[in-house]
Design an enzyme around this catalytic site. Sequence first.
Site, mmCIF file in Angstrom:
data_model
loop_
_atom_site.group_PDB
_atom_site.id
_atom_site.type_symbol
_atom_site.label_atom_id
_atom_site.label_comp_id
_atom_site.label_asym_id
_atom_site.label_seq_id
_atom_site.Cartn_x
_atom_site.Cartn_y
_atom_site.Cartn_z
ATOM 1 N N GLU A 158 10.799 -52.409 -85.173
ATOM 2 C CA GLU A 158 11.135 -52.978 -86.492
ATOM 3 C C GLU A 158 12.597 -52.727 -86.854
ATOM 4 O O GLU A 158 12.891 -52.117 -87.893
ATOM 5 C CB GLU A 158 10.213 -52.413 -87.571
ATOM 6 C CG GLU A 158 8.821 -52.957 -87.506
ATOM 7 C CD GLU A 158 8.028 -52.720 -88.797
ATOM 8 O OE1 GLU A 158 8.457 -51.939 -89.646
ATOM 9 O OE2 GLU A 158 6.964 -53.348 -88.945
ATOM 10 N N GLU A 315 1.455 -55.505 -84.964
ATOM 11 C CA GLU A 315 0.929 -54.498 -85.883
ATOM 12 C C GLU A 315 0.237 -55.160 -87.057
ATOM 13 O O GLU A 315 0.760 -56.111 -87.644
ATOM 14 C CB GLU A 315 2.062 -53.646 -86.481
ATOM 15 C CG GLU A 315 2.678 -52.642 -85.566
ATOM 16 C CD GLU A 315 3.721 -51.811 -86.321
ATOM 17 O OE1 GLU A 315 3.568 -51.616 -87.544
ATOM 18 O OE2 GLU A 315 4.688 -51.387 -85.686
HETATM 19 C C1 GLA Z 1 5.709 -50.404 -89.544
HETATM 20 C C2 GLA Z 1 6.140 -49.534 -88.392
HETATM 21 C C3 GLA Z 1 5.085 -48.564 -87.973
HETATM 22 C C4 GLA Z 1 4.386 -47.979 -89.159
HETATM 23 C C5 GLA Z 1 3.811 -49.085 -89.998
HETATM 24 C C6 GLA Z 1 3.042 -48.607 -91.196
HETATM 25 O O1 GLA Z 1 5.143 -51.577 -89.202
HETATM 26 O O2 GLA Z 1 6.566 -50.267 -87.281
HETATM 27 O O3 GLA Z 1 5.707 -47.555 -87.203
HETATM 28 O O4 GLA Z 1 5.296 -47.251 -89.912
HETATM 29 O O5 GLA Z 1 4.885 -49.853 -90.489
HETATM 30 O O6 GLA Z 1 2.510 -49.687 -91.927
#
Ligand code: GLA
Length: 683
Positions: A158, A315
């Site tokens: 991210e 995710e």
């Molecule tokens: C992001 C991050 C993860 C985690 C999630 C929690 O997507 O990539 O590492 O912190 O948020 O929702």
Amino acid sequence: MSATPLRTLIPNLPSGILYGGDYNPEQWPESVWLEDARLMREAGVNLVSLAIFSWAKLEPVPGRYDFGWLDRVIEILWRHEVSVCLATATASPPAWFSRLHPEGLALGPDGQRFTHGGRQHYCPNSVAYRSASISLITKLAERYGRHPAVALWHINNEIGCHVNACYCPVCTAEFQAWLKRRYGTLGALNEAWGTAFWSQIYGDWSEICLPGRTPTYCNPTQSLDHHRFVSDSMRRIVETEVAAIRAVVPEAKVTTNGVFVMKSANYRDWYGLCDVAALDSYPDPHQGLPENRAAALCHDFYRGFKDGLPFILMEQVSSQVNWRSSNVLKRPGQMRAMSYAAMARGADGIMFFQWRASKAGAEKYHGALLPHVGADSRVFREIRQLGQELRSLSRVAGSRIPARVALLDCWHNRWALELPSKPATFDYLKIFSFFHTALWNNHVAADVVSPDSDLARYDVVIAPTLYQIPVARAEKLRDYVSQGGTLLTTYFSGIVDENEHVHLGGYPALLKDVLGLVVEEWQPIPPDAKNGLRLTGAGDDQPAVPCGFFSEVIHLRGAEPVATFTEDFFAGSPAITRHRFGKGEAFYLATQPEQRFLESWLKELLGDRGIRAPVRAGANIEVSLRRADDEEFLFVINHDRNPAAVDYGVWTGAPDLLSNGAPVPTGENLPGFGVRILSRHIS
Ligand code: GLA
Ligand code: ZN
């Protein structure tokens, strides 16, 4: 458009639908790893993202590596038929990095350095961060790059979700160098930025600042270029990491996980560096349908980032997140429905953050596939059920979305449109969603594509507030319509070029002939006011359709009015127009009519072109078609907890893959969060 399973592009991937999530074994003693792998197999997990936050464990001391534990984890996973999406582990540099390279920590716009203790604290242009990343990645690639378990590389994590722009001296110098590459000469920059205005003329590159704290509006082209620079700086991280892997393993396959459709990242550009697009999506289950539609918008975006190829939902959460003020659970069945919603729009991977819920750290209250309570839990049972179902849906993998409608998206347009000092405050995604939702509610598929893509594939192209139009793009749109396409564009389109300079001579200067009109003035409609419009031909006794946000004073130059305004000094002048141009047609919306009207008007426009919903269903139901080479799959998903009526029409009797192939009835009340995946053969 033939089916393209990801495995044909990324040979080490498991076949079928990918299923799994982030796995953080470094948070647990080794004794837990075997149980993890066993339960993963039980749940149908076939892919995990590994080592995302492992830098401090992998390189405890600068230049001294410890890979033993990761060797053992990968070995255990591989024995249990779980493949690995191996992270470059660069998302959170260790404490020693912050101590040795304080200048490598990002500087906020307030001039304050970030401190160690969270994550993503690095300056995106830091030389020390880049070189430490390359060293680590080189070692990882040498050790694991040809391991059969390693299917895909997970670049960073991210990028830019917490820190995207940094205001340190290194970033200032990089911005100046970026501008030099873009403009070549200071003269060209002064011209592009319109620096004659407010005495902003630059005589030396070193005089140029990052847009930080200015007393009033910063130069708009400077701000626009800063958006571009910030995205490019983060893209360079992807580029650097991919290059470091491929220097060792040229055939390595890569992705990076994008955050929703984050403003600071021009993902369409970034994913050119990747083999597959991957999205992190956390719609609030409590918000219900609007959030599901926002998620659908993202799914359409990510599919579009790789020209319609399947993407990975990298995710999502099984149950609840930990970062809203009230972290509501996904209700029983809702995680499954939301997972299929991603698949319905082209996801061939259904992944989660994270495998096992942490017992310490900032995310210990974030949901996981395996919650604190363990495998004997509602969440794990639902995860296992979904895993089993996905195994039986292998043949969906690689199928494509046969959209005949395109929504045009350009991030430079978003950045430009949302700059301040406009006639009104524009929210790009809000305007975009207005059209996307109208299509969603009509159960009609749309691809979200760049205006530079091959538009001839589409019968209808919708360009919501395409404010920035460089000359070449106007030519493309002109060709598209003259060759027979239908273009629908809206208020405040075609106003400026790529440098934020107005095209003079009546708006939208470059498209006046295509649209058959000229806009002379605009009249924003404040939130507490409304105008109205009435379709031409409707009697004066018909109630006016409320419209808001923006309106324009239009003069027709060949177009015919479809609707006219009913209020204000321009009552009776056109609000919606239609113009034949070459073999095609161009429609123009000079205002934002209420959603219900847009939906029904669009339904008719699309219906006239043979574009219709595959089944009849209410507004809580998501409908999406995927097409393989000789088979089609119709996803029908109820996002509401209450049953909702569906009329399957021509799909009556089609086998439902989620009910062992039982034929679907003509109509039914689809239960709350119920899902059907119908199939039929095509020739
Ligand atoms: C992001 C991050 C993860 C985690 C999630 C929690 O997507 O990539 O590492 O912190 O948020 O929702
Ligand atoms: Zn910096």
